[in-house]
Design a protein around this motif. Structure first.
Motif, PDB file in Angstrom:
ATOM      1  N   ASP A 164       6.962   7.487   6.574  1.00  0.00           N
ATOM      2  CA  ASP A 164       7.414   8.532   7.491  1.00  0.00           C
ATOM      3  C   ASP A 164       6.437   8.639   8.662  1.00  0.00           C
ATOM      4  N   GLU A 165       6.793   9.472   9.609  1.00  0.00           N
ATOM      5  CA  GLU A 165       6.028   9.565  10.860  1.00  0.00           C
ATOM      6  C   GLU A 165       4.584   9.975  10.628  1.00  0.00           C
ATOM      7  N   ALA A 166       4.349  10.836   9.665  1.00  0.00           N
ATOM      8  CA  ALA A 166       2.984  11.313   9.411  1.00  0.00           C
ATOM      9  C   ALA A 166       2.040  10.176   9.053  1.00  0.00           C
ATOM     10  N   VAL A 167       2.550   9.159   8.358  1.00  0.00           N
ATOM     11  CA  VAL A 167       1.727   7.998   7.989  1.00  0.00           C
ATOM     12  C   VAL A 167       1.699   6.987   9.129  1.00  0.00           C
ATOM     13  N   LEU A 168       2.846   6.720   9.739  1.00  0.00           N
ATOM     14  CA  LEU A 168       2.921   5.710  10.803  1.00  0.00           C
ATOM     15  C   LEU A 168       1.963   6.030  11.949  1.00  0.00           C
ATOM     16  N   LEU A 226       0.828  -1.212   0.000  1.00  0.00           N
ATOM     17  CA  LEU A 226       0.000   0.000   0.000  1.00  0.00           C
ATOM     18  C   LEU A 226       0.864   1.266   0.000  1.00  0.00           C
ATOM     19  N   ASN A 227       0.665   2.128  -0.997  1.00  0.00           N
ATOM     20  CA  ASN A 227       1.285   3.452  -0.919  1.00  0.00           C
ATOM     21  C   ASN A 227       0.447   4.333   0.013  1.00  0.00           C
ATOM     22  N   GLU A 228       0.898   5.557   0.223  1.00  0.00           N
ATOM     23  CA  GLU A 228       0.228   6.425   1.203  1.00  0.00           C
ATOM     24  C   GLU A 228      -1.240   6.687   0.858  1.00  0.00           C
ATOM     25  N   GLN A 229      -1.528   6.858  -0.424  1.00  0.00           N
ATOM     26  CA  GLN A 229      -2.912   7.136  -0.825  1.00  0.00           C
ATOM     27  C   GLN A 229      -3.815   5.937  -0.544  1.00  0.00           C
ATOM     28  N   ARG A 230      -3.310   4.731  -0.792  1.00  0.00           N
ATOM     29  CA  ARG A 230      -4.110   3.530  -0.548  1.00  0.00           C
ATOM     30  C   ARG A 230      -4.261   3.255   0.944  1.00  0.00           C
ATOM     31  N   VAL A 231      -3.260   3.620   1.735  1.00  0.00           N
ATOM     32  CA  VAL A 231      -3.402   3.517   3.196  1.00  0.00           C
ATOM     33  C   VAL A 231      -4.587   4.358   3.646  1.00  0.00           C
ATOM     34  N   TYR A 232      -4.647   5.600   3.164  1.00  0.00           N
ATOM     35  CA  TYR A 232      -5.737   6.513   3.541  1.00  0.00           C
ATOM     36  C   TYR A 232      -7.083   5.932   3.117  1.00  0.00           C
ATOM     37  N   ALA A 233      -7.146   5.395   1.891  1.00  0.00           N
ATOM     38  CA  ALA A 233      -8.407   4.830   1.395  1.00  0.00           C
ATOM     39  C   ALA A 233      -8.834   3.621   2.223  1.00  0.00           C
ATOM     40  N   GLN A 234      -7.859   2.769   2.590  1.00  0.00           N
ATOM     41  CA  GLN A 234      -8.225   1.599   3.411  1.00  0.00           C
ATOM     42  C   GLN A 234      -8.742   2.037   4.776  1.00  0.00           C
ATOM     43  N   HIS A 235      -8.147   3.065   5.342  1.00  0.00           N
ATOM     44  CA  HIS A 235      -8.599   3.544   6.650  1.00  0.00           C
ATOM     45  C   HIS A 235     -10.033   4.069   6.592  1.00  0.00           C
ATOM     46  N   ASN A 279      12.124   2.018  17.067  1.00  0.00           N
ATOM     47  CA  ASN A 279      11.225   2.993  16.441  1.00  0.00           C
ATOM     48  C   ASN A 279       9.965   3.101  17.308  1.00  0.00           C
ATOM     49  N   PRO A 280       9.588   4.284  17.735  1.00  0.00           N
ATOM     50  CA  PRO A 280       8.449   4.420  18.654  1.00  0.00           C
ATOM     51  C   PRO A 280       7.119   3.936  18.092  1.00  0.00           C
ATOM     52  N   TYR A 281       7.049   3.746  16.765  1.00  0.00           N
ATOM     53  CA  TYR A 281       5.784   3.303  16.158  1.00  0.00           C
ATOM     54  C   TYR A 281       5.704   1.783  16.007  1.00  0.00           C
ATOM     55  N   THR A 282       6.779   1.062  16.298  1.00  0.00           N
ATOM     56  CA  THR A 282       6.750  -0.403  16.194  1.00  0.00           C
ATOM     57  C   THR A 282       6.005  -0.988  17.388  1.00  0.00           C
ATOM     58  N   THR A 283       4.972  -1.767  17.094  1.00  0.00           N
ATOM     59  CA  THR A 283       4.190  -2.422  18.147  1.00  0.00           C
ATOM     60  C   THR A 283       4.584  -3.873  18.297  1.00  0.00           C
ATOM     61  N   ILE A 284       4.740  -4.560  17.167  1.00  0.00           N
ATOM     62  CA  ILE A 284       5.020  -6.002  17.161  1.00  0.00           C
ATOM     63  C   ILE A 284       6.182  -6.272  16.211  1.00  0.00           C
ATOM     64  N   LEU A 285       7.120  -7.096  16.652  1.00  0.00           N
ATOM     65  CA  LEU A 285       8.186  -7.567  15.766  1.00  0.00           C
ATOM     66  C   LEU A 285       7.696  -8.828  15.069  1.00  0.00           C
ATOM     67  N   GLY A 286       7.533  -8.767  13.747  1.00  0.00           N
ATOM     68  CA  GLY A 286       6.993  -9.896  12.987  1.00  0.00           C
ATOM     69  C   GLY A 286       8.042 -10.927  12.637  1.00  0.00           C
ATOM     70  N   HIS A 287       7.636 -12.200  12.587  1.00  0.00           N
ATOM     71  CA  HIS A 287       8.507 -13.362  12.298  1.00  0.00           C
ATOM     72  C   HIS A 287       9.994 -12.999  12.388  1.00  0.00           C
TER      73      HIS A 287
END
Length: 558
Positions: A409-413, A368-377, A444-452
């Motif tokens: 970037d932070e604005a999206v995260l 997902l690019n930034e525009q698609r992130v916004y649309a999914q939200h 990174n302050p936005y990381t919640t879960i470390l995946g596999h």
């Protein structure tokens, strides 16, 4: 040198030439020569070198390559192409059903470089979107790879499970006709819930060992006695089977011995003494220990915990309240976001779904690019109104880039409820680099879960080497959850490190990494390996209620 190895070498050369998009006429010439040489009624190496180019289908150019091979044991052109090609891609060329053109697509477009990664991509339904592939081709490739794994005598737990349970049912039916009060059990790696099964171990307790041994010759599986009252066989699928026939009075002692690791068994029997036992519970009772479940019998810390009455209350499937880290058709999933949510809500009776489609760097997975992130939200907001009180959390599986930074970037995260940070590319690293890369992402302050955490694919691809203690310590210091990826190919974080993580106060999350509705069922395998690692419901993030996990996600935001 015989004709066949000459033909095989030329065949490989032609495949690599086609893979690297060389002149089609040259490719065809080498391939034809390989075919002709393989069928020759005489040994090509017995010909004088001056006459090799006169052999039908050879010619001067191919003759030069053959002579080079006969004199040096290799062909320079082939060696050059091999240096330019990952070993896993070369291995793929041996898979029937996919030629060099398709492998070029797999390599160049999907960025897959090993059979293990290819198998994982089949499970994720990623191949059907590639040019020249379809569902039928994908399923055929998957079956061929599974057959190859089985030929090596090792099975993923998920693949061994139906085979072993079917065999147990068949043995029970047969045994009931021979001696209806005999005892039957499954032991070994399967009973301990090991992630890889190399053999299925069964035990029969009987009053008539000789009769059972004789009657086994009539059983549909061709058992052969390889030691006194020990019988072996192999199923059609390639699973090795070992069956022990013991006196009924010895059944529980031998059942115990055949289940636990050697060190666990020896230590417990030193405490319990040498007796006949009426149950496994009695063995532990005589040893002065609380009963230890089979999955914990690995000689880690379970015996000390049993002495102190501190064995964990292991997590069960009923404890799970939601499913995190899943994909929809917004990236490389099969089903729509609403379909995935309804399956969790109506079929699995869960309280929430965490959707984590791939981030923008995972272009091969339609990230997902930034525009698609916004649309999914915006869609998630609408669905949350429609499906309330069930909730879809806005997540992302953000690629950890080579320098350890996240993919936006932070604005999206900051628009996500939670972020699963995972490594998917550039896996060839030193332990120091891999560890440093993960720790930077963890910090990174936005990381919640470390995946596999290691990127491993069982029986297919070794995970990248990391300093587990440093990575787990970093997660503890930054309140980052570690994923137990429940996909049977991953089961990563490895159960051998669960206890250390729990001791450090790190929460674990059992994530199916589902790419279709049926993928949620992989949580069953995550539960099994989590139990093996000693996980309790209190320390599992997705055993939190909706209110609890909402508060947790809120507390994690910078």
């Amino acid at each position: 040198m015989e004709n066949k190895p000459i033909a095989r070498t030329l065949r490989l050369l032609s495949q690599l030439m086609e893979l690297h998009n060389e002149n089609p006429f040259k490719v065809k010439s080498v391939a034809n020569a390989a075919f002709k040489i393989d069928k020759l009624p005489f040994a090509l190496a017995s010909k004088p070198t001056s006459e090799i180019d006169k052999v039908d289908g050879v010619g001067k150019s191919i003759a030069a390559k053959v002579i080079e091979l006969l004199e040096t044991g290799s062909i320079g052109e082939l060696e050059t192409l091999l240096e330019q090609t990952p070993p896993g891609i070369v291995e793929m060329l041996a898979i029937k059903g996919i030629g060099p053109k398709k492998i070029a697509t797999i390599w160049n477009d999907l960025k897959i470089e090993s059979i293990g990664e290819l198998y994982y991509a089949c499970n994720e339904n990623r191949l059907i979107e590639a040019k020249g592939f379809g569902l039928k081709t994908q399923e055929e490739i998957k079956k061929i790879i599974e057959f190859k794994m089985a030929a090596d005598g090792k099975f993923l737990y998920a693949k061994a499970q139906p085979l072993i349970l079917q065999l147990q049912e068949s043995l029970a039916t047969w045994l009931n006709k021979v001696e209806d009060d005999a005892l039957l059990g499954i032991a070994g790696e399967y009973r301990r819930l090991c992630e890889i099964i190399e053999e299925a171990v069964f035990i029969i307790g009987t009053e008539n060992t000789d009769i059972i041994a004789t009657e086994l010759t009539t059983y549909e599986l061709a058992f052969a006695e390889t030691a006194t009252n020990c019988f072996t066989a192999q199923t059609e699928s390639g699973l090795n089977v070992k069956l022990f026939v013991v006196p009924k009075s010895n059944f529980y002692l031998d059942y115990f011995r055949l289940t636990g690791s050697d060190n666990h068994v020896n230590k417990v029997l030193e405490l319990a003494g040498d007796h006949l036992f009426n149950s496994e519970e009695e063995i532990y009772q005589k040893a002065g220990l609380d009963f230890i479940l089979p999955e914990l019998r690995e000689d880690l810390d379970e015996i000390e915990l049993a002495k102190q009455h501190q064995l964990p209350q292991l997590i069960d499937h009923a404890d799970l309240k939601g499913s995190l880290h899943n994909h929809s058709d917004w990236s490389d999933g099969v089903h729509t976001l609403e379909d995935m949510a309804l399956y969790c809500k109506d079929v699995l009776n869960l309280e929430y779904l965490g959707i984590c489609d791939h981030s923008k760097s995972a272009f091969y997975a339609n990230g997902l690019n930034e525009q698609r992130v916004y649309a999914q939200h915006q869609l998630i907001n609408e669905l949350n109104v429609k499906l309330a009180p069930f909730k879809i959390f806005k997540g992302i599986e953000s690629d950890i880039l080579y320098d350890g930074s996240l993919d936006y970037d932070e604005a999206v995260l900051k628009t996500f409820d939670f972020v699963v940070a995972s490594v998917h590319s550039q896996l060839k690293m030193t332990q120091e680099k891999a560890t440093e890369r993960l720790i930077k992402a963890i910090e990174n302050p936005y990381t919640t879960i470390l995946g596999h955490p290691t990127g491993r694919l069982l029986l297919s691809r070794k995970g990248y080497d990391i300093d587990f203690k440093k990575v787990i310590d970093a997660c503890a210091a930054n309140s980052v959850v570690i994923e137990i990826n429940a996909n049977p190919l991953r089961l990563d974080l490895d159960w051998r490190w669960h206890r250390y993580a729990l001791e450090k106060g790190v929460l674990l999350a059992i994530n199916p990494d589902a790419h279709r509705k049926e993928g949620f069922l992989d949580m069953n395998y995550g539960i099994l390996v989590a139990r093996k690692g000693g996980l309790t419901a209190e320390k599992c993030l997705n055993a939190f209620s909706l209110n609890q996990i909402s508060a947790f996600f809120e507390s994690k935001k910078p």
